[in-house]
Design an enzyme around this catalytic site. Sequence first.
Site, mmCIF file in Angstrom:
data_model
loop_
_atom_site.group_PDB
_atom_site.id
_atom_site.type_symbol
_atom_site.label_atom_id
_atom_site.label_comp_id
_atom_site.label_asym_id
_atom_site.label_seq_id
_atom_site.Cartn_x
_atom_site.Cartn_y
_atom_site.Cartn_z
ATOM 1 N N LYS A 41 5.272 8.142 0.449
ATOM 2 C CA LYS A 41 5.218 9.267 1.387
ATOM 3 C C LYS A 41 6.470 10.132 1.236
ATOM 4 O O LYS A 41 7.585 9.623 1.232
ATOM 5 C CB LYS A 41 5.093 8.781 2.830
ATOM 6 C CG LYS A 41 4.813 9.924 3.800
ATOM 7 C CD LYS A 41 4.596 9.439 5.205
ATOM 8 C CE LYS A 41 3.173 9.019 5.401
ATOM 9 N NZ LYS A 41 2.865 8.764 6.831
ATOM 10 N N ASP B 263 0.804 -1.216 0.000
ATOM 11 C CA ASP B 263 0.000 0.000 0.000
ATOM 12 C C ASP B 263 0.839 1.268 0.000
ATOM 13 O O ASP B 263 0.544 2.205 -0.732
ATOM 14 C CB ASP B 263 -0.981 0.009 1.184
ATOM 15 C CG ASP B 263 -0.328 -0.193 2.542
ATOM 16 O OD1 ASP B 263 0.910 -0.424 2.608
ATOM 17 O OD2 ASP B 263 -1.046 -0.146 3.551
ATOM 18 N N ASP C 170 6.733 4.194 3.192
ATOM 19 C CA ASP C 170 6.909 5.274 4.158
ATOM 20 C C ASP C 170 8.396 5.342 4.471
ATOM 21 O O ASP C 170 9.189 5.740 3.620
ATOM 22 C CB ASP C 170 6.041 5.012 5.388
ATOM 23 C CG ASP C 170 5.950 6.197 6.341
ATOM 24 O OD1 ASP C 170 6.819 7.086 6.286
ATOM 25 O OD2 ASP C 170 5.022 6.225 7.167
#
Length: 185
Positions: A140, A109, A112
């Site tokens: 991100k 997904d 990060d």
Amino acid sequence: MTPRLANALQGAECLHDRAAIDAVISRMADAIHADYAGDATPPLFVTIMHGGMPFATQLAFALGERGLDVEFEYLHATRYRGQTRGSGLAWLHRPATSMRDRRVLLVDDILDEGHTLHAVTRWCEDQNAADVRVAVLADKLHDRRVEGITADYIGVEVPDRYVFGYGMDYHEQGRNLPAIYALAE
């Protein structure tokens, strides 16, 4: 909807709606198809659970529409276990399918800080995968990334805020929201 999720959504900002996500998944499928189309063996399409499941499903369908067959597998490795901050990596399920001499596409997904993807990628390499590539729905934007970890296929960028929806959770809730939201600052 639980009160906790309803409260989070109340002040949240919708970063990417379903139409935008569908468009980037289509674009990603084109790129992945171009990279794998000539292979004699379907790539091992490894979904990183739980967060990767909604994105992986849509991406797999988009690849099938383009004529690219994949062999499904999954793994479950997490640093969050229902929390909003990561800790040590826990392996809850490792793939049963041999990766030896296989092209592996890891599907998750979000990228990060990259601790989980770094560990999973290295594990696949240790299993003698011929090639390991990474597809993430969201990347991100910040400067805390583990050195050397990147995604080969990226859907959307998200700001350095807590994001949820489309596989990403808020205290294990909201994974099935059809958009990506950021908590209010």
